[in-house]
Design an enzyme around this catalytic site. Sequence first.
Site, short mmCIF file in Angstrom:
data_model
loop_
_atom_site.label_atom_id
_atom_site.label_comp_id
_atom_site.label_asym_id
_atom_site.label_seq_id
_atom_site.Cartn_x
_atom_site.Cartn_y
_atom_site.Cartn_z
N ASP A 1 -28.41 -18.08 -12.29
CA ASP A 1 -29.34 -17.32 -11.35
C ASP A 1 -30.12 -18.22 -10.57
O ASP A 1 -30.15 -19.69 -10.66
CB ASP A 1 -30.17 -16.33 -12.02
CG ASP A 1 -30.69 -15.15 -11.08
OD1 ASP A 1 -30.63 -15.45 -10.00
OD2 ASP A 1 -31.07 -14.17 -11.64
C1 BGC Z 1 -31.87 -12.37 -9.11
C2 BGC Z 1 -30.55 -12.12 -9.09
C3 BGC Z 1 -29.72 -12.29 -7.59
C4 BGC Z 1 -29.99 -13.68 -6.97
C5 BGC Z 1 -29.49 -14.15 -5.86
C6 BGC Z 1 -32.19 -13.86 -8.28
O1 BGC Z 1 -33.48 -13.99 -8.08
O2 BGC Z 1 -32.36 -12.51 -10.38
O3 BGC Z 1 -30.35 -10.80 -9.80
O4 BGC Z 1 -28.44 -12.12 -7.67
O5 BGC Z 1 -31.34 -13.78 -6.94
O6 BGC Z 1 -30.10 -13.35 -4.98
#
Ligand code: BGC
Length: 770
Positions: free
Chosen positions: A306
């Site tokens: 993430d």
């Molecule tokens: C979130 C994810 C997301 C990623 C990319 C993160 O802050 O937890 O769910 O896919 O950002 O945007």
Amino acid sequence: MKKSLVIMATTLGLVSGLHAQDNVDKKAAEIVSKMTLAEKIGQMAQISIDVVCDGEDTPPTSTLKINNEKLREAIVDYHVGSILNAPNTRARTPEWWTKTVEQIQEVAMKETRIKVPVIYGLDQIHGATYTAGSTMFPQEINVAASWNPVHARKMGEITAYETRASNVPWNFSPVLDLGLDPRFPRQYEGFGEDPYIGAVFGRELIKGFEGDDNNVANPTKVAACMKHFLGYSAPISGKDRTPAYIPENVLLEYHVPAFQAAVDAGVHTVMINSGIINNVPVHASYELLTTLLREKMGFKGMIVTDWEDINKLYTRDKMVPSIKEAIKAGINAGIDMSMIPIDYKEFCNLLTELVNEGAVPMSRIDDATTRVIALKLRLNLFEVPNTYSKDYPEFNSKAYQQASYAAAADGITLLKNEGNVLPLKKGAKILVTGPNAVSKRSLNGGWTFSWQGEKIDEFADNYHNLLTAIQARFGKENITYVPGVSYKDVTEYATEYKDRFDEAVAAAKNADYVVMCLGENSYCEKPGDLDDLYLNDLQTELAQEMLKAGKKVILVLSEGRPRVISKFSSKVDAIVQTYLPGIYGADALADILIGDVNPSGKLPYTYPAYPNSLVPYFHKYAEEQEKSEGAYNYEGDYNYEYPFGYGISYTTFAYSNPKINKSVLALGSKDDIVISVDVTNTGSRDGKEAVQLYSSDLFASLVPDVKRLRRFEKVELKAGETKTVSFTLNLNDLSFINLKNERVVEAGDFVFQIGSSSADTNNKIPFTVK
Ligand code: BGC
């Protein structure tokens, strides 16, 4: 000791996954064998598009665009293999996406030595979030509330199509985190509190994204990304990205099933939980990423981090003393691609050093790179690196819009309807009040044309909010609107809002009904963290004031999680939970209020009555347990406003004639257990009913859950009609994870419960395993 049977050889048993070693893997390995170390490491790097963009993002005259020099530096000099996100997290047109991703692919495929296409990934959550003009659906929580997995499939198919219309082949969806805790700001992103519902709906959404055969080379399909593995939604504090303490048997029993179902459904990628479990950041957990996910669950796809989570092992978690050590920990734990997403040079340089020093083995780099390349091959990006918006004529078509509306209409849940106050009489005078009545943010939530959902008004001119939808159905002349309050803090706005209260109460005097639109504004992730689960003070106060007017009050909730309403809920006449019903949610709600649609949603979570009673329906101790007051009132732990699985209709249903094909089975038997019940629509309107089958293990070597959902089916019944609903299961459905982390069935007595909600205990069927 109880007689028991371990029913699977491995912890989870179902080692499968679609992509066995096949030609694609061989071809990927061949490509990787010709790559330099720097080229391999670049494939493991994912950057945000903002890193390669310049200009001001000030619509409608935004000058923001890709800076070719920056792009070349990332892709040619550093071999970066993946890009994500919408610039400034603002949606762009399909044409903008087509052109922009094409520009990226041009550089990757023409100007690099290895000519490997870039894989672009977006969060196209509940529809194509970052594509302007797309068909936004209700959020996953609404789809679960429909108890009809068809809507998950449709949402997946349409989102995949509209994402490919945007020249993007990879979607960071579905969220499979268990929605156990209503305090958690991402509860609406998942399918609610039940592991079985999560598994069933998650599978359908993935098949919608990837197709039945997971052939993501098909240019109307995308690679899905199950997230956030594992245990993300259960931190002690209830706040995003804070520590959780979860024993392994609990992870396996409740949190793994939806992910295992996704692996079995062939999902291509996974994103990791940004949090910490048992003091180990999941991004550094070899046990979770490699031993559990790869070896025991059989996941063969690609693992992405993430946002910035490798760096956080150092900057936030203090688990290691430098970024370099953080990269070592993450990659050695099993990460294939790092969503860096900004300082890619640092990542590439430090990982190169680590490999040269022998701190990260080359075999790990080859493994990770091969998985990235295999994913690109499976998406056919080498042959067809771009898809073009002009080739997608169904984009936001009437049929797509109807699918979104149908999901909303099927999920909205009627919780209370005293004296059948709903449907409202046509021609009645209605006061509409509350901040949600004029907000599209509160109907759609986060991930709607922007990260926090705050930019929706730039993109959703043509859609109704609750007020305009109600006006359209009931006639403008019959509707008065007074906002009453806003979401803001009472102390800041006390004087102004005191006046507004008075105005709303005065307006109620001239109305037959008050439709009170309360709940939450849009949010997601950390900005959605809460200190108090009660509905905010201003809205609670408005509700209490409105009730003094002596009119029939209908509470319409739009909220990403169940905010506590027990300070006034017993006094309102009707309650409709819309959750976050999406772009056609207002239309669906108005159709329910006027009676054109008979509501049929049911809660996919327990609606708590108090902030200190946050227990899912599968808590411990049977209902039959003697109840006592105070500290010994075990059942009081589960003090709900409405129970899991609950929702009513404008008609009524009766259950009768529960049957089972056999009441005893020997341990180890593979025989089917068939349970049926007759369901009759006893009212005068056609309707739909989600029939639910639960099982209770009466005694077990680990304290059993009071009950667990095992099957469900939503049936349509004409007024007066009876249908027999039958469910087939077997002894595996009665298994649980024991303290040795084995899945076992134990001999003993069980009870099946079949009915309209988790609290409907009228039809019970005893059953014994010998
Ligand atoms: C979130 C994810 C997301 C990623 C990319 C993160 O802050 O937890 O769910 O896919 O950002 O945007």
